[in-house]
Design a protein around this motif. Sequence first.
Motif, short mmCIF file in Angstrom:
data_model
loop_
_atom_site.label_atom_id
_atom_site.label_comp_id
_atom_site.label_asym_id
_atom_site.label_seq_id
_atom_site.Cartn_x
_atom_site.Cartn_y
_atom_site.Cartn_z
N THR A 99 0.85 0.55 -2.88
CA THR A 99 0.49 -0.39 -4.15
C THR A 99 1.89 -0.08 -4.97
O THR A 99 2.16 -0.96 -5.44
CB THR A 99 -0.79 0.32 -4.92
OG1 THR A 99 -1.76 0.08 -3.83
CG2 THR A 99 -0.76 -0.64 -6.05
N TYR A 100 2.34 1.23 -5.25
CA TYR A 100 3.32 1.18 -5.86
C TYR A 100 4.73 0.31 -5.45
O TYR A 100 5.31 -0.19 -6.28
CB TYR A 100 3.93 2.78 -5.86
CG TYR A 100 5.16 3.11 -6.58
CD1 TYR A 100 5.60 2.99 -7.98
CD2 TYR A 100 6.45 3.38 -5.52
CE1 TYR A 100 6.88 3.19 -8.46
CE2 TYR A 100 7.72 3.43 -6.09
CZ TYR A 100 7.86 3.40 -7.76
OH TYR A 100 9.08 3.71 -8.17
N GLY B 255 -6.66 -4.58 -4.38
CA GLY B 255 -6.29 -3.34 -4.93
C GLY B 255 -6.24 -2.22 -3.59
O GLY B 255 -5.62 -1.06 -3.93
N LYS B 256 -6.49 -2.52 -2.57
CA LYS B 256 -6.73 -1.64 -1.40
C LYS B 256 -5.82 -1.92 -0.55
O LYS B 256 -5.73 -3.27 0.05
CB LYS B 256 -8.10 -1.49 -0.78
CG LYS B 256 -8.95 -0.97 -1.46
CD LYS B 256 -10.52 -0.79 -0.65
CE LYS B 256 -11.50 -0.06 -1.63
NZ LYS B 256 -12.94 -0.09 -0.75
N SER B 257 -4.57 -1.02 -0.11
CA SER B 257 -3.75 -1.44 0.77
C SER B 257 -3.88 -0.63 1.96
O SER B 257 -3.30 -1.14 3.26
CB SER B 257 -2.37 -1.22 0.06
OG SER B 257 -2.08 -1.86 -1.00
N TYR C 221 -5.93 8.43 0.04
CA TYR C 221 -5.76 7.87 -1.38
C TYR C 221 -4.08 7.78 -1.81
O TYR C 221 -3.80 6.91 -2.46
CB TYR C 221 -6.41 8.89 -2.37
CG TYR C 221 -6.01 8.87 -3.89
CD1 TYR C 221 -6.81 7.89 -4.37
CD2 TYR C 221 -5.11 9.42 -4.28
CE1 TYR C 221 -6.27 7.66 -5.72
CE2 TYR C 221 -4.92 9.31 -5.83
CZ TYR C 221 -5.53 8.32 -6.42
OH TYR C 221 -5.19 7.95 -7.80
N TYR C 222 -3.35 9.01 -1.43
CA TYR C 222 -2.09 8.70 -1.51
C TYR C 222 -1.32 7.89 -0.76
O TYR C 222 -0.25 7.27 -1.61
CB TYR C 222 -1.41 10.14 -1.65
CG TYR C 222 -2.09 11.46 -2.49
CD1 TYR C 222 -1.73 11.34 -3.90
CD2 TYR C 222 -3.09 12.26 -1.97
CE1 TYR C 222 -2.35 12.15 -4.66
CE2 TYR C 222 -3.50 13.27 -2.75
CZ TYR C 222 -2.99 13.03 -4.15
OH TYR C 222 -3.83 14.10 -5.07
N GLU C 223 -1.72 7.40 0.47
CA GLU C 223 -1.04 6.59 1.05
C GLU C 223 -1.17 5.28 0.29
O GLU C 223 -0.30 4.31 0.11
CB GLU C 223 -1.36 6.58 2.38
CG GLU C 223 -0.72 7.53 3.30
CD GLU C 223 -1.72 8.89 3.27
OE1 GLU C 223 -2.69 9.00 2.27
OE2 GLU C 223 -1.61 9.86 4.17
N ASN C 224 -2.09 4.97 0.03
CA ASN C 224 -2.81 3.78 -0.59
C ASN C 224 -2.06 3.55 -1.92
O ASN C 224 -1.43 2.66 -2.22
CB ASN C 224 -4.07 3.77 -1.07
CG ASN C 224 -4.84 2.59 -1.58
OD1 ASN C 224 -4.58 1.26 -1.10
ND2 ASN C 224 -5.31 2.62 -2.63
N ARG C 225 -1.85 4.63 -2.77
CA ARG C 225 -1.10 4.41 -4.01
C ARG C 225 0.41 4.29 -3.60
O ARG C 225 0.91 3.45 -4.61
CB ARG C 225 -1.26 5.79 -4.81
CG ARG C 225 -2.72 6.10 -5.26
CD ARG C 225 -2.69 5.09 -6.36
NE ARG C 225 -4.06 5.01 -7.15
CZ ARG C 225 -4.82 3.86 -7.47
NH1 ARG C 225 -4.16 2.75 -7.14
NH2 ARG C 225 -5.92 4.13 -7.74
N LEU C 226 1.10 4.93 -2.68
CA LEU C 226 2.37 4.69 -2.56
C LEU C 226 2.37 3.36 -2.23
O LEU C 226 3.48 2.55 -2.46
CB LEU C 226 2.66 5.53 -1.24
CG LEU C 226 3.97 5.32 -0.83
CD1 LEU C 226 5.03 5.83 -1.94
CD2 LEU C 226 4.23 6.25 0.29
#
Length: 145
Positions: free
Chosen positions: A95-96, A50-52, A88-93
């Motif tokens: 993952t999205y 889950g970590k990108s 955090y936001y880059e990781n979420r991006l």
Amino acid sequence: MLISLYNYLFRSKIVPKASEILRCYIRQRNYPPWTSYFIRQYDCLNDQFGKSHFEFDVDGRNYHILRTGCFPYIKYHCTQRIKTNDLYYENRLYTYFKIFNLGIPTLMYGLAAIFLIRHYEIVNINQYSSVKIYFLIKENYDASY
């Protein structure tokens, strides 16, 4: 928890955590400015699932890690950089994007890597046996950014 259950039920050997392999390899390479490698999913416990995009500390040196699961491998791209506030936001991006694409590009990347990998190295893990990591080409250890 599901990953731990899978490893308990279906793995025939005890394997090191992917984070420990990453840490040992960076130490073994004497803290390179960058590196990029694959590791077979079966050869490690994927404790960074889950970590990108995240930061990873190795003996006081900070690395930015770009990581993706690309069956049958996990791909790591590591760059030594100064510590940032938050990824955090880059990781979420990232993952999205993977979810939006249904994981098809990462699957294709992993399947292509099966045929494109030309080099491997052995990483010695203290409490485990050695583990192979794979490269598309042999890295130039004298290279910098």
